[in-house]
Scaffold this active site. Structure first.
Site, PDB file in Angstrom:
ATOM      1  N   HIS A 308     -37.130  20.063  -3.324  1.00 55.11           N
ATOM      2  CA  HIS A 308     -38.247  19.589  -2.522  1.00 55.11           C
ATOM      3  C   HIS A 308     -37.692  19.052  -1.221  1.00 55.11           C
ATOM      4  O   HIS A 308     -36.623  18.453  -1.210  1.00 55.11           O
ATOM      5  CB  HIS A 308     -39.019  18.488  -3.273  1.00 55.11           C
ATOM      6  CG  HIS A 308     -40.363  18.238  -2.708  1.00 55.11           C
ATOM      7  ND1 HIS A 308     -40.568  17.408  -1.643  1.00 55.11           N
ATOM      8  CD2 HIS A 308     -41.577  18.747  -3.038  1.00 55.11           C
ATOM      9  CE1 HIS A 308     -41.851  17.401  -1.345  1.00 55.11           C
ATOM     10  NE2 HIS A 308     -42.485  18.211  -2.169  1.00 55.11           N
ATOM     11  N   ASP A 366     -44.641  21.864  -9.380  1.00 54.67           N
ATOM     12  CA  ASP A 366     -45.028  23.223  -9.744  1.00 54.67           C
ATOM     13  C   ASP A 366     -44.304  23.747 -10.971  1.00 54.67           C
ATOM     14  O   ASP A 366     -44.663  24.786 -11.512  1.00 54.67           O
ATOM     15  CB  ASP A 366     -44.745  24.175  -8.573  1.00 54.67           C
ATOM     16  CG  ASP A 366     -45.648  23.855  -7.417  1.00 54.67           C
ATOM     17  OD1 ASP A 366     -46.820  23.569  -7.674  1.00 54.67           O
ATOM     18  OD2 ASP A 366     -45.180  23.873  -6.276  1.00 54.67           O
TER      19      ASP A 366
HETATM   20  N1  ACO Z   1     -32.703  26.959  -6.100  1.00 53.56           N
HETATM   21  C1  ACO Z   1     -31.409  27.071  -5.694  1.00 53.56           C
HETATM   22  N2  ACO Z   1     -30.930  26.460  -4.602  1.00 53.56           N
HETATM   23  C2  ACO Z   1     -31.770  25.711  -3.878  1.00 53.56           C
HETATM   24  C3  ACO Z   1     -33.124  25.537  -4.236  1.00 53.56           C
HETATM   25  C4  ACO Z   1     -33.580  26.198  -5.403  1.00 53.56           C
HETATM   26  N3  ACO Z   1     -34.842  26.086  -5.803  1.00 53.56           N
HETATM   27  N4  ACO Z   1     -33.733  24.758  -3.332  1.00 53.56           N
HETATM   28  C5  ACO Z   1     -32.807  24.421  -2.426  1.00 53.56           C
HETATM   29  N5  ACO Z   1     -31.610  24.992  -2.751  1.00 53.56           N
HETATM   30  C6  ACO Z   1     -30.333  24.815  -2.034  1.00 53.56           C
HETATM   31  C7  ACO Z   1     -30.291  25.657  -0.780  1.00 53.56           C
HETATM   32  O1  ACO Z   1     -29.716  26.920  -1.001  1.00 53.56           O
HETATM   33  C8  ACO Z   1     -29.468  24.798   0.142  1.00 53.56           C
HETATM   34  O2  ACO Z   1     -28.124  24.982  -0.186  1.00 53.56           O
HETATM   35  P1  ACO Z   1     -26.981  24.916   0.969  1.00 53.56           P
HETATM   36  O3  ACO Z   1     -27.030  23.538   1.509  1.00 53.56           O
HETATM   37  O4  ACO Z   1     -25.721  25.231   0.223  1.00 53.56           O
HETATM   38  O5  ACO Z   1     -27.348  25.956   1.970  1.00 53.56           O
HETATM   39  C9  ACO Z   1     -29.839  23.366  -0.244  1.00 53.56           C
HETATM   40  O6  ACO Z   1     -30.285  23.455  -1.607  1.00 53.56           O
HETATM   41  C10 ACO Z   1     -30.946  22.773   0.620  1.00 53.56           C
HETATM   42  O7  ACO Z   1     -32.028  23.694   0.653  1.00 53.56           O
HETATM   43  P2  ACO Z   1     -33.037  23.820   1.885  1.00 53.56           P
HETATM   44  O8  ACO Z   1     -33.745  25.119   1.783  1.00 53.56           O
HETATM   45  O9  ACO Z   1     -32.322  23.505   3.165  1.00 53.56           O
HETATM   46  O10 ACO Z   1     -34.010  22.620   1.576  1.00 53.56           O
HETATM   47  P3  ACO Z   1     -35.462  22.465   2.128  1.00 53.56           P
HETATM   48  O11 ACO Z   1     -35.765  21.022   2.105  1.00 53.56           O
HETATM   49  O12 ACO Z   1     -35.634  23.168   3.434  1.00 53.56           O
HETATM   50  O13 ACO Z   1     -36.333  23.285   1.065  1.00 53.56           O
HETATM   51  C11 ACO Z   1     -37.814  23.881  -0.678  1.00 53.56           C
HETATM   52  C12 ACO Z   1     -37.205  22.738   0.166  1.00 53.56           C
HETATM   53  C13 ACO Z   1     -38.450  24.939   0.268  1.00 53.56           C
HETATM   54  C14 ACO Z   1     -38.917  23.321  -1.554  1.00 53.56           C
HETATM   55  C15 ACO Z   1     -36.702  24.542  -1.537  1.00 53.56           C
HETATM   56  O14 ACO Z   1     -36.123  23.570  -2.397  1.00 53.56           O
HETATM   57  C16 ACO Z   1     -37.214  25.735  -2.353  1.00 53.56           C
HETATM   58  O15 ACO Z   1     -37.260  26.857  -1.823  1.00 53.56           O
HETATM   59  N6  ACO Z   1     -37.602  25.524  -3.647  1.00 53.56           N
HETATM   60  C17 ACO Z   1     -38.177  26.564  -4.457  1.00 53.56           C
HETATM   61  C18 ACO Z   1     -39.653  26.746  -4.082  1.00 53.56           C
HETATM   62  C19 ACO Z   1     -40.524  25.626  -4.604  1.00 53.56           C
HETATM   63  O16 ACO Z   1     -40.438  25.245  -5.780  1.00 53.56           O
HETATM   64  N7  ACO Z   1     -41.418  25.131  -3.734  1.00 53.56           N
HETATM   65  C20 ACO Z   1     -42.389  24.103  -4.117  1.00 53.56           C
HETATM   66  C21 ACO Z   1     -42.268  22.892  -3.250  1.00 53.56           C
HETATM   67  S1  ACO Z   1     -43.321  21.642  -3.850  1.00 53.56           S
HETATM   68  C22 ACO Z   1     -44.841  21.998  -3.263  1.00 53.56           C
HETATM   69  O17 ACO Z   1     -45.061  22.675  -2.301  1.00 53.56           O
HETATM   70  C23 ACO Z   1     -45.933  21.367  -4.013  1.00 53.56           C
END
Ligand code: ACO
Length: 431
Positions: A308, A366
């Site tokens: 998140h 979720d």
């Molecule tokens: N699985 C594996 N790795 C992940 C995940 C994941 N679900 N989420 C983040 N990471 C990793 C990224 O690869 C990144 O790694 P790095 O630093 O080595 O490059 C690091 O964690 C940070 O990730 P970002 O994408 O920069 O974090 P951001 O805050 O932009 O993204 C997000 C947040 C979009 C929710 C992300 O965690 C994601 O895509 N999760 C899966 C989708 C999801 O469940 N969304 C629901 C959100 S809640 C809602 O809307 C109610």
């Protein structure tokens, strides 16, 4: 709250600029850069707004490190346990918990607006049967401005109030009808003698040929799903609603913009994507393979329902949702549901893996909501529409707060331009 004595000092090319620091009632301090361009001639650069506060707000507070969510100061777990969705709507919209008389009046106002203009059903019928219900919702909610002209003047406080009640009241009817249309069943009209969540379930699963008896445990679980998703501060869809309405656009058009943004798999579409992922994993023995893929930098796969932008700890909504999932599945006699088994095992294995703990990736709301919704009989395509029904009150509360703010300005970000510099047009025959 501003603290005039505290300033941040910014030095650019030997020149120093004082930037006021504001202290909120909770959360990190904020540096006021509003005059920065005027005084120093520079912009700030923050794609994704990871360090930018876009507005003042008094509605919702999140402490991402502690995993806390509060609406008007009340923690979400207390609201989920002791309150119910329409009371939370009142709290979000008006700032305080209602008295019994205020709640009765509010519930009656919402109940009396649940019907859609009869002509709107022809709008539904124009869509293909296989249209995604979110596509229908974006269209139908946007079209509400064509059906309810008398509540589109955003400068009129009374019209704003009527538009707010209309949207909260009609959104379940719109979502249920989008579902009914997709499965070729007749639209079920709302009823005023049952509560908000039960009414939604009845409009989704009732048919004209039979009486539909709403199971109180399912209705309570539905209400809890609505409550847990009601608002979440300045997330992508809420910021979309605020930006769209900063131009003075009518509220129905702005909420349609919010629904469009919510649809994406990184936001509201994650519950659908998460359930599809759990089904694809299928059995617990395949979990290590998927965890390895999520960790692989060269594989775009992510564990849906994990991570998140704000929570760097357990999403407090996920804890309540997990408990609800257990209750609902037990009631339905499907506690051995294979998807739930995969979810529980995946959660345990990911939490034990240093990759996820080091990056502070925890289950979000979720992760479990899709399992409950599927057990209730909803297809995955309805998960995000249900999120939209819940979040409507948050969008509206934030929209109303913004419109009433005397400092409101049209939202107009600047950019770090990286394109070609000035050049002369070349006639086509010379290219
Ligand atoms: N699985 C594996 N790795 C992940 C995940 C994941 N679900 N989420 C983040 N990471 C990793 C990224 O690869 C990144 O790694 P790095 O630093 O080595 O490059 C690091 O964690 C940070 O990730 P970002 O994408 O920069 O974090 P951001 O805050 O932009 O993204 C997000 C947040 C979009 C929710 C992300 O965690 C994601 O895509 N999760 C899966 C989708 C999801 O469940 N969304 C629901 C959100 S809640 C809602 O809307 C109610």
């Amino acid at each position: 709250m501003s603290d005039e004595k505290r300033v941040a000092k910014l030095e650019i090319d030997g020149k120093s600029y004082d930037l006021p620091i504001f202290s909120p009632t909770a959360g990190p301090d904020v540096i006021d850069i509003r005059k920065l361009y005027g005084t120093a001639g520079v912009f700030t650069y923050d794609p994704g707004f990871t360090s930018t506060a876009s507005c003042d707000s008094t509605i919702t507070f999140i402490d991402g490190d502690k995993g806390e969510l509060q609406h008007r100061g009340y923690p979400i777990d207390q609201l989920a346990e002791k309150s119910h969705f329409l009371e939370v709507c009142f709290l979000l919209l008006y700032g305080e918990l209602p008295s019994p008389a205020q709640l009765e009046d509010f519930e009656s106002r919402v109940t009396n607006h649940t019907m859609l203009h009869e002509q709107m059903q022809y709008f539904f019928r124009g869509f293909r049967r296989d249209a995604h219900p979110m596509a229908i919702m974006v269209g139908v909610v946007g079209a509400m401005s064509a059906f309810y002209h008398d509540s589109t003047d955003v400068r009129d406080e009374w019209q704003r109030e009527v538009a707010s009640i209309r949207m909260i009241a009609k959104m379940p009817t719109i979502a249920a009808w989008a579902f009914k249309y997709s499965i070729g069943q007749p639209f079920v009209y709302p009823r005023n003698d049952i509560d908000y969540a039960s009414n939604f379930l009845r409009m989704c699963f009732g048919v004209p040929t039979e009486d539909y008896q709403v199971n109180p445990i399912l209705s309570r679980a539905m209400d809890r799903i609505f409550t847990l998703h009601a608002d979440h501060e300045q997330n992508a869809s809420t910021s979309t609603v605020r930006l769209a309405s900063s131009s003075g656009a009518n509220p129905f058009a702005c909420i349609a913009a919010g629904i469009a943004c919510l649809w994406g798999p990184a936001h509201g579409g994650a519950n659908q994507a998460c359930l599809e992922m759990l089904r694809e994993i299928g059995t617990p023995d395949r979990i290590p393979e998927f965890i390895a893929r999520a960790k692989d930098k060269d594989d775009p796969f992510r564990l849906m329902g994990f991570g998140h932008r704000v929570y760097k700890n357990f999403d407090p909504r996920a804890k309540v949702m997990k408990q609800s999932a257990d209750e609902v599945l037990e009631l339905l006699g499907v506690e051995n549901n294979p998807t739930l088994q995969v979810a529980k095992e995946l959660e345990a294995q990911a939490l034990a893996d240093p990759y996820f703990s080091e990056k502070k990736l925890f289950p979000n709301v979720d992760f479990y909501s899709g399992i409950i919704l599927e057990a209730m009989g909803f297809p995955t395509s309805m998960f995000t529409p249900i999120f939209a029904v819940s979040r409507t009150v948050g969008w509206i509360s934030q929209w109303k707060e913004m419109i009433a703010d005397p400092q409101m300005k049209i939202g107009r970000p600047r950019q770090l331009y990286q394109g070609a510099t000035l050049r002369d047009y070349v006639d086509i025959e010379k290219r």
